[in-house]
Design an enzyme around this catalytic site. Structure first.
Site, PDB file in Angstrom:
ATOM      1  N   GLY A  14       0.832  -1.210   0.000  1.00  0.00           N
ATOM      2  CA  GLY A  14       0.000   0.000   0.000  1.00  0.00           C
ATOM      3  C   GLY A  14       0.861   1.251   0.000  1.00  0.00           C
ATOM      4  O   GLY A  14       0.617   2.198   0.742  1.00  0.00           O
ATOM      5  N   THR A  16       1.348   3.458  -2.393  1.00  0.00           N
ATOM      6  CA  THR A  16       1.041   4.483  -3.404  1.00  0.00           C
ATOM      7  C   THR A  16       0.408   5.740  -2.804  1.00  0.00           C
ATOM      8  O   THR A  16       0.235   6.733  -3.498  1.00  0.00           O
ATOM      9  CB  THR A  16       0.101   3.911  -4.487  1.00  0.00           C
ATOM     10  N   ILE A  19       0.341   6.714   4.542  1.00  0.00           N
ATOM     11  CA  ILE A  19       1.467   6.306   5.375  1.00  0.00           C
ATOM     12  C   ILE A  19       2.430   5.409   4.601  1.00  0.00           C
ATOM     13  O   ILE A  19       3.647   5.502   4.764  1.00  0.00           O
ATOM     14  CB  ILE A  19       0.946   5.610   6.654  1.00  0.00           C
ATOM     15  N   SER A 146      -4.184  -0.581  14.246  1.00  0.00           N
ATOM     16  CA  SER A 146      -5.020   0.544  14.655  1.00  0.00           C
ATOM     17  C   SER A 146      -5.500   0.318  16.074  1.00  0.00           C
ATOM     18  O   SER A 146      -5.712  -0.829  16.494  1.00  0.00           O
ATOM     19  CB  SER A 146      -6.221   0.633  13.712  1.00  0.00           C
ATOM     20  N   TYR A 171     -14.069  -3.927  10.061  1.00  0.00           N
ATOM     21  CA  TYR A 171     -12.749  -3.300  10.023  1.00  0.00           C
ATOM     22  C   TYR A 171     -11.969  -3.642  11.292  1.00  0.00           C
ATOM     23  O   TYR A 171     -10.792  -4.022  11.232  1.00  0.00           O
ATOM     24  CB  TYR A 171     -12.882  -1.782   9.878  1.00  0.00           C
TER      25      TYR A 171
END
Length: 268
Positions: A14, A16, A19, A146, A171
């Site tokens: 991830g 792109t 973070i 998270s 999530y």
């Protein structure tokens, strides 16, 4: 800027935006070779070009990779390509994440999409990269988690949440699973909550966020061999704190591995 990162090879998923992008930039500025993952080749290449143009990064340090994490066969193909081209991998940053959608959504592999993209794809990737991560002592995995993992529960009898679906619960389950996975003994791994930052996930938290570069600094610090880590440790930004109780239970780690192996069809 760390000199101990120079010459090391780090894969950031991830990478792109958010973070992941800022972590890739800081790592490359420190002299690390960065394998920059995006959902498509075009997105990964564009991110690399942006780092070269805006941060003056040496293009030789950036290696774009592509895999759509909602398709496990693409994760597998990328992992095999990495092991072939980079048999020594010093760190893996499991950062790619999506907010669970409003409506219950299954991937083509039959998994609830947030559970697959945020956890199962990283589980499969980490296991397939184990030979590269353990070919030299000190290889490590940094799971970007998270604080919402504390509100999560893994629905062992219904991990796909077919019976009862709620976006935030889905999530939170994916983040709890990722945090539990850090305690797996196969590869040294930690989890970090980088703080609430201006990323695509901000809507889940309903707050203003700090710049993504601030969150990335906490991620990069844990990639640095100068930072000593203990397997399964959890960090709230730069401070080591206790994760949710489930994340330290051996029984839960084993149970999650068994479930994940089943769901990803892992045979490696």
């Amino acid at each position: 800027m760390s000199t101990t990162l120079s010459g090391r090879t780090v894969l950031v998923t991830g990478a792109t935006s958010g973070i992941g992008f800022e972590s890739a930039r800081t790592l490359a500025e420190s002299g690390a070779r960065v394998l920059l993952h995006g959902r498509t080749h075009e997105e990964a290449r564009a991110a690399a070009d942006r780092l070269i143009a805006t941060a003056g990064i040496d293009g030789a340090l950036l290696h774009p990779l592509a895999a759509d994490f909602s398709r496990l066969e693409e994760v597998e193909a990328m992992a095999h390509a990495v092991v072939r081209s980079h048999p020594l991998l010093h760190a893996l940053v499991n950062n790619a994440a999506m907010a669970a959608p409003e409506r219950h959504t299954l991937t083509g592999d039959g998994n609830e999409i947030a559970f697959q993209v945020n956890f199962l794809a990283h589980y499969l990737l980490t296991n397939l990269l184990e030979p590269a991560l353990t070919s030299d002592p000190g290889g490590r995995v940094v799971n970007v988690s998270s604080s919402l993992h504390r509100t999560g529960a893994i629905q062992w009898n219904d991990p796909q949440r077919m019976r009862r679906y709620a976006r935030l619960a889905a999530y939170a389950q994916s983040q709890l699973a990722l945090t539990v996975f850090a305690a797996d003994p196969r590869v040294t791994a930690v989890s970090v909550d980088p703080g609430i930052c201006e990323t695509g996930l901000l809507a889940l938290y309903g707050h203003e966020g700090a710049p993504a570069a601030e969150g990335a600094a906490h991620v990069v610090r844990l990639c640095d061999p100068a930072t000593e880590i203990v397997n399964g440790a959890y960090y709230d930004r730069s401070e080591r704190v206790a994760p949710a109780p489930a994340a330290t239970e051996d029984r839960t780690v084993k149970r999650l591995n068994k479930l994940a192996d089943l769901l990803v069809g892992h045979t490696a």
